[in-house]
Design an enzyme around this catalytic site. Structure first.
Site, PDB file in Angstrom:
ATOM      1  N   GLY A  26     -10.875  -3.197   9.057  1.00 55.16           N
ATOM      2  CA  GLY A  26     -10.510  -1.784   9.001  1.00 55.16           C
ATOM      3  C   GLY A  26     -11.673  -0.892   9.417  1.00 55.16           C
ATOM      4  O   GLY A  26     -12.498  -1.249  10.268  1.00 55.16           O
ATOM      5  N   SER A  27     -11.784   0.259   8.761  1.00 55.86           N
ATOM      6  CA  SER A  27     -12.771   1.261   9.177  1.00 55.86           C
ATOM      7  C   SER A  27     -14.203   0.868   8.861  1.00 55.86           C
ATOM      8  O   SER A  27     -15.130   1.543   9.318  1.00 55.86           O
ATOM      9  CB  SER A  27     -12.454   2.606   8.525  1.00 55.86           C
ATOM     10  OG  SER A  27     -11.239   3.124   9.029  1.00 55.86           O
TER      11      SER A  27
END
Length: 647
Positions: free
Chosen positions: A326-327
């Site tokens: 993810g981020s």
């Protein structure tokens, strides 16, 4: 008819010749026999004396004491405890089945013990002792000793068994031992005769398995005198084996216990590393299990319960689990762009909540968009569109190269049974795996840690440590073996521009401490201990256009297995990094709400080397934090130990 004198003389000569031949043959036979007897009695006397002794003296292997495992403070993690067992030697027993029947009338035997023992005896050499009952009481030992004349070939002995005083806290890391199986024998070329001893225990998982040659030690021998029916009369000599080496790990038992307690009830992983030398201080995977159950023989019911648990307690999620980062991956893309001079810190992109590439729309997590976004704001507020724009400038090959430079897509060298390499995709990888040509959409997904990108919590911790330290730091799990310290690797500079690293670190600081940072609710207020980090949320399901139009379903309204994974990576103190942490909560929802609070508590516990004081938290959160800590199932502090007797 009367024989003539000539015939009589001729017959006499023939008889005399035959007698001489027979006499010579007899004399030759006697001579050979005498020579053979002389050879056997004089020249081979020592050999036949030894054979006679072998009929009277048995030599038995003595298993060595297994090496102990300690944490960095000298607290025992894996030790040995004395126990009594009943064993049988087939060649001395005569009729093993009958003897087992008699034994079963004296002491309690497991229902399957008889069949198992007979099976082991049929597979082993007749002189090898086979364990009939393990961990028996002293009363059972006394019963067998008193009835020894009626139980030929059966005798009690005292041995050592493995035990794990920390229970579930180190199950995935230290692992456990178990009896040598046929499968173990078939897949090893180890000639050690110890492996032939029935139910001899070797490492099955974790440190116990990977450091098996170090921990096992070498066998001793015992020479015992036996009588005509094989009964042991006395021990003539004994040479003790060489105990296995003691291993000291880099982990902190109190911190590991805190991490396990903090993620209790979740399916999660936590990794804590020293940012200065790579020492792994905690490697927690939840839920866990009690490794002592496997040493003593886990029941089918208990084992099936572990296998069928949807939270998967058996795998080590910290090193084996791989997840879309993810981020938390956005620092990789940012550094790739900065190092190639493709952007400057004040360059901006406009986020309207999505970007259109070809016929496809790629969405930001913020439906209304972030407006004009620069590098620092893209990290602190985790704007996806900024990285979609950046991806088209950088390209997947530069992103992949930077990811590997930071420790992603790499199988780190730790002495554990399985350490995942993760996946950093590239154009060639996609073609080689029959997935077609690389598409621009693949790059956009990869740049925010989705798509094909996969990483383990350990790799995310290494990535964070390299960003925080600026070095090629590598994880180290073994501190010393028999007092000899193991080397620290990877302290060479990464070769990245210090100004670029400083920009990314500032963005990570703003994530936690900025006015709009995604982890603002997890800030630390203690001076000198402020945390920097990055939240991440990785999707495990596709969101359709229809769902976006009507409103994306909240994680709380989804079944647990369809909720997003929650991630957080961070380090502290931000101005002089000492420790890094990575947290993954499977199907936990948002990284800011599920993973960041855990990471803050864990980092503070590591920095304080104790349960964090409430003064480290914002005043408005202290009642909640107090209640949380009061409900943690923490072990009392453990004093350093040298373990139980190895003799």
């Amino acid at each position: 008819m009367k024989r003539s004198p000539a015939d009589i003389e001729k017959s006499a000569r023939f008889i005399t010749r035959r007698g001489l031949i027979l006499g010579a043959a007899q004399l030759g036979f006697v001579g050979v026999l005498a020579g053979r007897m002389r050879y056997m009695q004089l020249e081979q006397a020592d050999e036949y004396r030894l054979l006679a002794d072998r009929n009277r003296i048995n030599i038995r292997l003595l298993p060595p004491a297994r090496g102990l495992v300690f944490d960095r403070k000298g607290v025992l993690l894996a030790g040995n405890e004395q126990n009594y067992r009943i064993v049988m030697v087939r060649e001395d027993a005569g009729n093993p089945e009958a003897i087992l029947e008699r034994l079963g009338k004296l002491i309690w035997l497991e229902p399957a013990a008889k069949a198992r023992a007979l099976g082991e005896m049929s597979r082993r050499s007749p002189f090898v002792p086979v364990t009939i009952a393990d961990r028996v009481s002293w009363d059972d030992v006394a019963k067998v000793a008193v009835n020894a004349p009626a139980l030929p070939g059966v005798f009690p002995e005292m041995g050592l068994s493995r035990f794990y005083p920390m229970g579930a806290d180190f199950a995935h890391l230290v692992g456990y031992v178990g009896p040598v199986s046929e499968r173990d024998l078939n897949r090893t070329e180890d000639p050690d005769p110890l492996l032939q001893i029935p139910r001899f225990q070797i490492g099955k998982t974790g440190i116990e398995a990977r450091l098996e040659p170090v921990l096992r030690g070498s066998a001793g021998t015992s020479r015992v005198e036996v009588n005509a029916v094989g009964r042991v009369m006395r021990e003539l000599s004994r040479e003790e084996g060489v105990p296995g080496a003691s291993v000291q790990l880099t982990v902190n038992h109190a911190l590991q216990n805190f991490c396990e307690a903090r993620v209790a009830g979740e399916s999660a992983a936590v990794v804590v590393m020293d940012a200065r030398n790579g020492d792994v201080l905690s490697l927690a995977s939840a839920p866990s299990f009690d490794p002592n159950l496997f040493v003593r023989g886990i029941s089918s019911k208990a084992y099936n319960a572990l296998l069928e648990d949807p939270y998967r307690p058996l795998p080590n999620k910290a090193t084996q689990g791989i997840y879309p980062p993810g981020s938390t991956f956005k620092m990789v893309t940012a550094l790739a762009a900065l190092e190639d001079g493709l952007i400057a810190s004040d360059d901006t992109f406009t986020c309207r909540g999505f970007i259109e590439v070809g016929s496809r729309r790629f969405h930001c997590w913020s439906r209304g968009g972030h407006g004009r976004v620069d590098l620092l704001r893209s990290l602190s507020e985790s704007c996806d569109v900024y990285y979609y724009e950046l991806a088209q400038l950088v390209g997947i090959e530069r992103i992949a190269a930077m990811a590997r430079r930071l420790g992603l897509g790499v199988e780190h060298d730790l002495p554990l049974a399985s350490v995942a390499a993760g996946l950093i995709p590239s154009r060639s990888w996609k073609l080689e795996n029959g997935r077609g040509d690389w598409m621009i959409g693949d790059t956009l997904n990869a740049t925010i840690g989705q798509g094909f990108v996969l990483a383990s919590p350990l790799q995310l911790a290494v990535m964070t440590a390299r960003i925080a330290s600026g070095t090629q730091i590598s994880p180290r799990l073994v501190l010393s073996i028999d007092g000899v310290e193991q080397p620290v690797n990877g302290l060479e500079p990464l070769g990245l521009d210090p100004e670029n690293l400083a920009l990314v670190r500032q963005g990570m600081y703003d994530v936690v401490n900025g006015a709009r940072g995604t982890a603002g609710s997890s800030r630390v207020v203690a001076e000198g201990l402020r945390m920097a980090g990055k939240t991440g949320t990785s999707q495990v399901r596709n969101i359709t256009a229809a769902e976006r139009a009507s409103g994306v379903t909240s994680n709380d309204d989804l079944p647990w297995e369809r909720r997003d994974h929650a991630l957080f990576v961070g380090y502290a103190p931000h101005d002089a990094p000492e420790l890094v942490v990575s947290v993954v909560v499977e199907h936990g929802g948002g990284g800011s709400t599920a993973a960041a609070p855990i990471a803050r508590d864990v980092l503070l516990a590591a920095l304080y080397d104790d349960v964090p004081p409430l003064s480290a938290y914002p005043a408005t959160q202290r009642n909640t934090i107090r209640s949380r800590f009061d409900n943690l199932d923490l072990r009392p502090p453990q004093a350093p130990s040298r373990g139980r007797s190895q003799a």
